[in-house]
Scaffold this motif. Structure first.
Motif, short mmCIF file in Angstrom:
data_model
loop_
_atom_site.label_atom_id
_atom_site.label_comp_id
_atom_site.label_asym_id
_atom_site.label_seq_id
_atom_site.Cartn_x
_atom_site.Cartn_y
_atom_site.Cartn_z
N GLY A 67 23.44 41.05 27.77
CA GLY A 67 21.99 40.94 27.71
C GLY A 67 21.46 41.65 26.48
O GLY A 67 22.16 41.84 25.49
N THR A 68 20.18 42.05 26.56
CA THR A 68 19.52 42.70 25.43
C THR A 68 18.75 43.93 25.91
O THR A 68 18.22 43.96 27.02
CB THR A 68 18.54 41.74 24.74
N PHE A 69 18.69 44.93 25.04
CA PHE A 69 17.87 46.10 25.31
C PHE A 69 16.41 45.78 25.00
O PHE A 69 16.12 45.04 24.06
CB PHE A 69 18.32 47.29 24.46
N ASP A 70 15.52 46.37 25.79
CA ASP A 70 14.09 46.26 25.52
C ASP A 70 13.74 47.37 24.53
O ASP A 70 13.57 48.52 24.91
CB ASP A 70 13.29 46.41 26.82
N PRO A 94 15.96 50.52 29.32
CA PRO A 94 15.88 49.27 30.10
C PRO A 94 16.70 48.18 29.41
O PRO A 94 16.71 48.08 28.17
CB PRO A 94 14.39 48.95 30.10
N PHE A 95 17.37 47.38 30.21
CA PHE A 95 18.26 46.35 29.68
C PHE A 95 18.03 45.06 30.46
O PHE A 95 18.04 45.05 31.70
CB PHE A 95 19.72 46.82 29.84
N GLN A 96 17.80 43.98 29.73
CA GLN A 96 17.62 42.67 30.36
C GLN A 96 18.99 42.04 30.57
O GLN A 96 19.61 41.54 29.64
CB GLN A 96 16.74 41.76 29.48
N ALA A 97 19.48 42.14 31.81
CA ALA A 97 20.83 41.66 32.12
C ALA A 97 20.81 40.16 32.36
O ALA A 97 20.05 39.67 33.20
CB ALA A 97 21.37 42.39 33.35
N GLU A 98 21.64 39.48 31.66
CA GLU A 98 21.72 38.02 31.77
C GLU A 98 22.14 37.62 33.19
O GLU A 98 23.11 38.12 33.73
CB GLU A 98 22.74 37.49 30.76
N PRO A 120 19.88 48.16 19.36
CA PRO A 120 19.89 46.90 18.62
C PRO A 120 18.73 46.01 19.06
O PRO A 120 18.50 45.81 20.26
CB PRO A 120 21.24 46.29 18.99
N ALA A 121 17.99 45.48 18.11
CA ALA A 121 16.82 44.65 18.43
C ALA A 121 17.23 43.18 18.54
O ALA A 121 17.86 42.63 17.63
CB ALA A 121 15.76 44.83 17.35
N ASP A 122 16.85 42.57 19.67
CA ASP A 122 17.07 41.14 19.89
C ASP A 122 18.52 40.73 19.67
O ASP A 122 18.83 39.63 19.22
CB ASP A 122 16.17 40.30 18.97
#
Length: 226
Positions: A67-70, A94-98, A120-122
């Motif tokens: 996923g990605t970090f916010d 916070p982490f947007q988990a796939e 890391p961004a996006d």
């Protein structure tokens, strides 16, 4: 009569202290087995996050999550201490988990004057870590300093509310090919107390002292009677 009273008190006292020592020996065996099972769980092969959340969260389970970090949300800084370093901050992001949603990630620690590293961004990344539900706050833990962004304990429900995530914490073990600017602080059993051997030694020592005092009392009482 006094002699028999000393015998009874001595036997009862030694018996109670020995039973407490034996109980601690049993607790020691139980704790060592528990720690061994936890260590095996921690070191197992990681599985997808959802597999260890349903039907219920399995603490210490190793997981892999993509996923990605916010990067727009300010990370939480938790004041902690490392034995060989001193004061440090745990960094919770916070982490947007796939395939699941927003979760908390304990990325690791920085020294207290290192400044906040950027995530890391996006960038889609894969993390490897372990689920944890630490209970570090108690009645003596200060409330978080929200203005200074300093927390004094990991409290998963409170951190989840602060960062608008699910109450799920993954403690980072590895982030392959990704530098998060922190030193990982992976889950281990070092923080689980196992003092039963010391307790057992204490009770057995007290039993020996009680027995010796009883013998001394009986011998003195017998000499006085003569």
């Amino acid at each position: 009569m006094r002699l028999w009273f000393g015998v009874i008190v001595g036997v009862i006292g030694v018996g109670i202290l020995l039973s407490l020592g034996l109980w601690q020996v049993q607790r020691l065996a139980w704790k060592e087995d528990l720690l061994a099972r936890i260590e095996r769980e921690i070191a197992a092969d990681p599985v997808p996050l959802r597999a260890v959340l349903e039907p219920e969260l399995r603490r210490y389970s190793p997981v892999t999550v993509s996923g990605t970090f916010d990067v727009d949300a300010e990370p939480i800084r938790i004041l902690a201490s490392r034995k060989t370093v001193g004061a440090v901050y745990r960094i919770i992001r916070p982490f947007q988990a796939e395939g699941y949603g927003r979760i908390l990630v304990d990325t690791g620690w920085i020294v207290d004057d290192a400044g906040m590293p950027s995530a890391p961004a996006d960038e889609q990344i894969t993390l490897v870590g372990n689920l944890d539900t630490p209970i570090e706050a108690d009645g003596f833990t200060p409330a978080p300093d929200l203005e200074g962004n300093i927390w004094f304990a990991r409290d998963v429900p409170e951190m989840a509310r602060a960062l608008s995530t699910e109450p799920v914490l993954v403690v980072l073990r590895d982030a392959p090919e990704t530098d998060l600017g922190v030193t990982p602080w992976p889950v281990d059993t070092a923080g689980i107390p196992n003092d039963h051997l010391q307790y057992a030694i204490t009770w057995f020592s007290l039993a020996l002292i009680w027995g010796a005092m009883t013998v001394y009392f009986l011998l003195r009482t017998r000499r006085s009677a003569r």
